[in-house]
Design a protein around this motif. Sequence first.
Motif, PDB file in Angstrom:
ATOM      1  N   LEU A 114       0.852  -1.187   0.000  1.00 47.43           N
ATOM      2  CA  LEU A 114       0.000   0.000   0.000  1.00 47.43           C
ATOM      3  C   LEU A 114       0.887   1.236   0.000  1.00 47.43           C
ATOM      4  O   LEU A 114       1.930   1.266   0.666  1.00 47.43           O
ATOM      5  CB  LEU A 114      -0.909   0.017   1.230  1.00 47.43           C
ATOM      6  N   THR A 115       0.498   2.253  -0.741  1.00 49.20           N
ATOM      7  CA  THR A 115       1.265   3.493  -0.803  1.00 49.20           C
ATOM      8  C   THR A 115       0.326   4.674  -0.957  1.00 49.20           C
ATOM      9  O   THR A 115      -0.820   4.518  -1.405  1.00 49.20           O
ATOM     10  CB  THR A 115       2.266   3.456  -1.980  1.00 49.20           C
ATOM     11  N   ASN A 116       0.820   5.857  -0.581  1.00 47.04           N
ATOM     12  CA  ASN A 116       0.056   7.087  -0.771  1.00 47.04           C
ATOM     13  C   ASN A 116       0.453   7.822  -2.037  1.00 47.04           C
ATOM     14  O   ASN A 116      -0.038   8.928  -2.297  1.00 47.04           O
ATOM     15  CB  ASN A 116       0.241   8.016   0.435  1.00 47.04           C
ATOM     16  N   ASP A 117       1.350   7.244  -2.825  1.00 42.52           N
ATOM     17  CA  ASP A 117       1.865   7.871  -4.040  1.00 42.52           C
ATOM     18  C   ASP A 117       1.392   7.057  -5.241  1.00 42.52           C
ATOM     19  O   ASP A 117       1.812   5.900  -5.430  1.00 42.52           O
ATOM     20  CB  ASP A 117       3.393   7.925  -3.997  1.00 42.52           C
ATOM     21  N   GLY A 118       0.520   7.644  -6.060  1.00 44.96           N
ATOM     22  CA  GLY A 118       0.022   6.937  -7.236  1.00 44.96           C
ATOM     23  C   GLY A 118       1.097   6.657  -8.257  1.00 44.96           C
ATOM     24  O   GLY A 118       1.066   5.629  -8.941  1.00 44.96           O
ATOM     25  N   GLY A 119       2.075   7.570  -8.390  1.00 44.66           N
ATOM     26  CA  GLY A 119       3.160   7.342  -9.335  1.00 44.66           C
ATOM     27  C   GLY A 119       4.008   6.149  -8.943  1.00 44.66           C
ATOM     28  O   GLY A 119       4.415   5.345  -9.797  1.00 44.66           O
ATOM     29  N   LEU A 120       4.267   5.985  -7.663  1.00 45.57           N
ATOM     30  CA  LEU A 120       5.043   4.839  -7.210  1.00 45.57           C
ATOM     31  C   LEU A 120       4.270   3.545  -7.408  1.00 45.57           C
ATOM     32  O   LEU A 120       4.841   2.525  -7.813  1.00 45.57           O
ATOM     33  CB  LEU A 120       5.412   5.017  -5.740  1.00 45.57           C
ATOM     34  N   ALA A 121       2.970   3.568  -7.124  1.00 45.15           N
ATOM     35  CA  ALA A 121       2.161   2.364  -7.322  1.00 45.15           C
ATOM     36  C   ALA A 121       2.169   1.934  -8.784  1.00 45.15           C
ATOM     37  O   ALA A 121       2.267   0.738  -9.098  1.00 45.15           O
ATOM     38  CB  ALA A 121       0.729   2.615  -6.853  1.00 45.15           C
TER      39      ALA A 121
END
Length: 409
Positions: A157-164
Amino acid sequence: MTSKDKPTRPGGKAKGRDKKPHSGSEKPAARAAGSGPAAPAGADEPQRISKILSRAGVASRRDVERMIMEGRVSLNGVVLDTPVVNATLADRIEVDGHPIRGIERTRLWLYHKPGGLVTTNADPEGRPTVFENLPEELPRVLSVGRLDINTEGLLLLTNDGGLARVLELPSTGWLRRYRVRAHGEIDQEALDRLKEGIAVDGVLYGAIEATLDRVQGSNVWITMGLREGKNREIKNVLGALGLDVNRLIRISYGPFQLGELPIGQVQEIRGRTLREQLGPRLIADSKANFDAPIYNDQPAAAEPEAEPADHGKAEWGSKREKAEDKRERALARLDTRRDDGRPSERGRSRGKPEERPARPPVRRNRSSNVWMAPGARPTVEKKPKAAEEDLSPKAVRRAPAEGKRRARP
């Protein structure tokens, strides 16, 4: 002939190209505009406003677009009626009349997904979702890829869409390992052929690492590693080999391991560890931001009021108080008082002298100077009273006087 008079060769460098660019980090246009407050990183890069609000943790892009069509988002004081608008972080963006708080630092969590949860924000069939069962202290997060409803194990899970998005791509090359329990029979030789890839129903799957761990009754346990992660890849590939998958657990995703993380629990990866595992290439491709702050929605605790300076007196006084407390604790351990304040049988109270009860006189019933414990009995048999010698202190003192009286004529 000087250097200026030398003829230039055809195809040579244009005059002035060998000069190094200015070492300043600002662009010439920005320098000409004058010195102003430094804008945050990426503030001068126009982006779609839905992407900015999603990265700021407001909502997903689709929800942001719906909020814009409802007239809840304004840009520089103008209410937007279309999501097809570009903006920067330097613009004033408000949602429901409140300015957005800005982009938060890139973060990543490990989540042990249990079976029976759908990896989606909202399920049209009403089934329970992953995001409905996350801890409340988590901010708005996105999942890196998806797991089927019956698949268990590690979910990033991440808060960064670019990283996901970057971590989901097969070009990233991160290996994903699974523990598979399947019904049927198979040998290691058949699993080794998966390293060359396999085509199932017209879909070509890349190289897969598969190891037969053990046979358990009519089931087999297999460890599989793949890098593509297509939809239902493991079930389709093993189904083509005559196996029926009845349990699937993801145990690792790239460098991140499930380990002993309890089911349904979340663990955050430290920022330094995350930067080291991503590396410069993935950080640049995802445009991860590790310099932004971390926003805490919980109210901060009230800070204590500052005390006036005492030039070290308070510190000396605190040391003295600590010494006195230590002495009081030592004396308390020696206190033998009961809980009701009365002195115990094995000690006396530490009250004032006038409060102490009078000690009863000690009565000594023994007739000899040999100490004996209360209730003890002598082990030597007593002599008859006629032959028993009187050895009491009074008899000893009386014996010389009687001898003198007898010796007189």
